[in-house]
Structure formats: structure tokens, C-alpha cells
Design a protein around this motif. Structure first.
Motif, mmCIF file in Angstrom:
data_model
loop_
_atom_site.group_PDB
_atom_site.id
_atom_site.type_symbol
_atom_site.label_atom_id
_atom_site.label_comp_id
_atom_site.label_asym_id
_atom_site.label_seq_id
_atom_site.Cartn_x
_atom_site.Cartn_y
_atom_site.Cartn_z
ATOM 1 N N ALA A 66 0.762 -1.138 -0.050
ATOM 2 C CA ALA A 66 0.042 -0.172 -0.010
ATOM 3 C C ALA A 66 0.835 1.278 0.044
ATOM 4 O O ALA A 66 1.778 1.389 0.773
ATOM 5 C CB ALA A 66 -0.886 -0.103 1.078
ATOM 6 N N ARG A 69 1.558 3.428 3.376
ATOM 7 C CA ARG A 69 2.310 2.981 4.352
ATOM 8 C C ARG A 69 3.756 3.746 4.553
ATOM 9 O O ARG A 69 4.167 3.842 5.783
ATOM 10 C CB ARG A 69 3.034 1.316 3.902
ATOM 11 C CG ARG A 69 1.930 0.363 3.934
ATOM 12 C CD ARG A 69 2.484 -1.058 3.775
ATOM 13 N NE ARG A 69 3.232 -1.553 4.819
ATOM 14 C CZ ARG A 69 2.585 -2.160 6.105
ATOM 15 N NH1 ARG A 69 1.389 -1.990 6.304
ATOM 16 N NH2 ARG A 69 3.422 -2.650 6.760
ATOM 17 N N ARG A 95 -11.655 1.278 -2.940
ATOM 18 C CA ARG A 95 -10.403 0.662 -2.666
ATOM 19 C C ARG A 95 -10.720 -0.309 -1.589
ATOM 20 O O ARG A 95 -9.754 -1.006 -0.886
ATOM 21 C CB ARG A 95 -9.692 1.876 -2.336
ATOM 22 C CG ARG A 95 -8.985 2.703 -3.687
ATOM 23 C CD ARG A 95 -8.316 3.745 -3.156
ATOM 24 N NE ARG A 95 -7.131 3.647 -2.106
ATOM 25 C CZ ARG A 95 -6.388 4.636 -1.638
ATOM 26 N NH1 ARG A 95 -6.869 5.890 -1.891
ATOM 27 N NH2 ARG A 95 -5.476 4.394 -0.773
ATOM 28 N N ALA A 101 -4.575 -4.419 -0.080
ATOM 29 C CA ALA A 101 -4.354 -3.893 1.203
ATOM 30 C C ALA A 101 -5.130 -2.664 2.085
ATOM 31 O O ALA A 101 -5.299 -2.783 2.897
ATOM 32 C CB ALA A 101 -2.646 -3.345 1.137
ATOM 33 N N ASP A 102 -5.599 -1.986 1.137
ATOM 34 C CA ASP A 102 -6.568 -0.696 1.505
ATOM 35 C C ASP A 102 -7.802 -1.508 2.424
ATOM 36 O O ASP A 102 -7.958 -0.804 3.193
ATOM 37 C CB ASP A 102 -7.084 -0.100 0.467
ATOM 38 C CG ASP A 102 -5.810 0.800 -0.250
ATOM 39 O OD1 ASP A 102 -4.873 1.021 0.302
ATOM 40 O OD2 ASP A 102 -6.102 1.061 -1.550
#
Length: 132
Positions: A66, A69, A95, A101-102
Motif C-alpha cells: 500500500a 505505508r 479501494r 491492502a486498502d
């Protein structure tokens, strides 16, 4: 949405239907909600500083790519997303997928949010046009 904040729900969960199991046929179903309904509550809460968005500091490799991060701050075993990144993520519910990852970013009650009672949370969500 208020309960999901207190439970540190993943973003990929916030639009889903939830059933409160009371037994004796008294189950109560909430949702599912449209993403814009979720945004209408979450965005003003975030803007007021009542919620943060957090993620596991050491996620599985699949979830480590992501872009937010780099700007996040580590707090214990979590990363707290920078306000600008959290706002951007809340603006883009596309998202909030369990496959990215979001979507594994979690809602988190902030110290400021803990100072406010439930009616205040509802009033702030109403200002955002939330039906949640």
C-alpha cells in the motif's frame, strides 16, 4: 458505523449486512449499506479527529504494497495512516476491497472520539448526511 469503529472493523466489512443474534426470533438485521452512506458517517468523524485508520504494522506479504505505508506512523503493532492518506482512502470506497491492502485498513476510535458520547456521534454523522 459507530459499533464498527469500536470493533476496529476492516474497511472491506463496513458496507456488509450485520445481524444481531438476540435469540427467540428477535434477531435484528442492519445493512447492507451503500458506500456513500458509510462515507457520510466516517468522513465527518475522521475530520473531527474522532477516528483514525490503522493497519497491521507487519502484514502478510500480500498486503504490504500500500502506498500509504510510507507516511504512516507506527504505534505498537499498528500503523496509523497519515490524515491525508486516511481521507483519500475514505473518499474512494472502491479501494475497500478484501483483496487489497486498502481493504484491510481498520477503523479505530481515537482518544478524542472516546471523549464524546453516542448522541454526539449520531449528530455529527447526520451533518454528513448519513442514514447509518
Amino acid at each position: 458505523m459507530y459499533c464498527l469503529v469500536r470493533e476496529q472493523a476492516f474497511l472491506h466489512e463496513v458496507t456488509h449486512q450485520v445481524t444481531d443474534l438476540h435469540g427467540d426470533g428477535r434477531d435484528v438485521v442492519h445493512g447492507p449499506w451503500l458506500p456513500r452512506e458509510c462515507q457520510a458517517a466516517l468522513t465527518p468523524w475522521h475530520r473531527a479527529g474522532w477516528i483514525d485508520l490503522i493497519a497491521d504494522a507487519d502484514p502478510p506479504l500480500l498486503l504490504s504494497d500500500a502506498t500509504w505505508r510510507a507516511g504512516a506512523t507506527r504505534k505498537d503493532s499498528y500503523l496509523v495512516l497519515a490524515a491525508v492518506d486516511a481521507s483519500a482512502l475514505l473518499r474512494e470506497p472502491s479501494r475497500w476491497s478484501a483483496h487489497a491492502a486498502d481493504g484491510h485498513v481498520m477503523l479505530c476510535l481515537s482518544d478524542e472520539g472516546d471523549r464524546h458520547d453516542y448522541p454526539e456521534w449520531l449528530a455529527l454523522a447526520d451533518q454528513g448526511g448519513s442514514a447509518v
